[in-house]
Write a protein that holds these residues in place. Structure first.
Motif, short mmCIF file in Angstrom:
data_model
loop_
_atom_site.label_atom_id
_atom_site.label_comp_id
_atom_site.label_asym_id
_atom_site.label_seq_id
_atom_site.Cartn_x
_atom_site.Cartn_y
_atom_site.Cartn_z
N MET A 278 5.62 6.49 1.04
CA MET A 278 5.16 5.18 1.48
C MET A 278 3.79 4.90 0.87
O MET A 278 2.96 5.79 0.78
CB MET A 278 5.04 5.17 3.01
CG MET A 278 4.60 3.86 3.58
SD MET A 278 4.98 3.72 5.31
CE MET A 278 3.36 3.80 5.99
N LYS A 279 3.57 3.64 0.46
CA LYS A 279 2.29 3.23 -0.10
C LYS A 279 1.90 1.89 0.53
O LYS A 279 2.56 0.89 0.32
CB LYS A 279 2.38 3.07 -1.61
CG LYS A 279 1.07 2.62 -2.23
CD LYS A 279 1.22 2.40 -3.72
CE LYS A 279 -0.04 1.88 -4.34
NZ LYS A 279 -0.37 0.51 -3.99
N ILE A 280 0.83 1.90 1.30
CA ILE A 280 0.33 0.68 1.92
C ILE A 280 -0.77 0.11 1.03
O ILE A 280 -1.69 0.84 0.64
CB ILE A 280 -0.19 0.97 3.34
CG1 ILE A 280 0.98 1.42 4.22
CG2 ILE A 280 -0.89 -0.26 3.91
CD1 ILE A 280 0.58 1.87 5.59
N ASN A 281 -0.69 -1.17 0.74
CA ASN A 281 -1.66 -1.80 -0.15
C ASN A 281 -2.95 -2.21 0.55
O ASN A 281 -4.03 -2.03 0.01
CB ASN A 281 -1.06 -3.04 -0.81
CG ASN A 281 0.07 -2.68 -1.74
OD1 ASN A 281 0.05 -1.64 -2.39
ND2 ASN A 281 1.08 -3.53 -1.79
#
Length: 128
Positions: free
Chosen positions: A1-4
């Motif tokens: 997961m990659k949250i901006n």
């Protein structure tokens, strides 16, 4: 997961007109869009804080109360960055807002203080 980034902050208020006045007239956030949802007897006010930050201000009939002290379990507080804390404190006081004494963060050496919105949600201003 990659949250901006954080997309928005949602706040539920108990008195829509008082909170709208506070966030728009006192804190000077710009109105992006205001919607009344008749099926919920609820307003949703989208507010622009900066080029990238927004608040969704909701009203609902009889919202549940929540702990509002900065040290209560859950979301601690909402902090806004300012360039000059003394000028902002003076302005808030001139608008009838109670502001705690200015403190210094022992870790960063930066000045900060707390005040409250109409529902006693703890808000912080933090000098950069």
């Amino acid at each position: 997961m990659k949250i901006n980034k954080i997309h928005h902050i949602a706040i539920i208020c108990s008195n829509y007109e008082a909170s709208k006045k506070f966030y728009v007239d006192i804190l000077k956030f710009s109105v992006i869009h205001e919607t009344y949802r008749s099926e919920r007897d609820s307003y949703k006010l989208d507010l622009k804080i900066s080029d990238r930050d927004t608040i969704e201000l909701f009203s609902f009939p009889s919202p549940s109360p929540r702990p509002s002290k900065p040290e209560a379990c859950g979301l601690r507080h909402l902090a806004f960055e300012v360039d000059n804390i003394e000028e902002n404190v003076d302005y808030l006081i001139s608008q009838g807002i109670n502001v705690e004494p200015i403190r210094v963060d022992p870790i960063t050496g930066k000045k900060f203080t707390f005040f409250q919105d109409p529902d006693k949600l703890p808000l912080e201003i933090y000098e950069v």
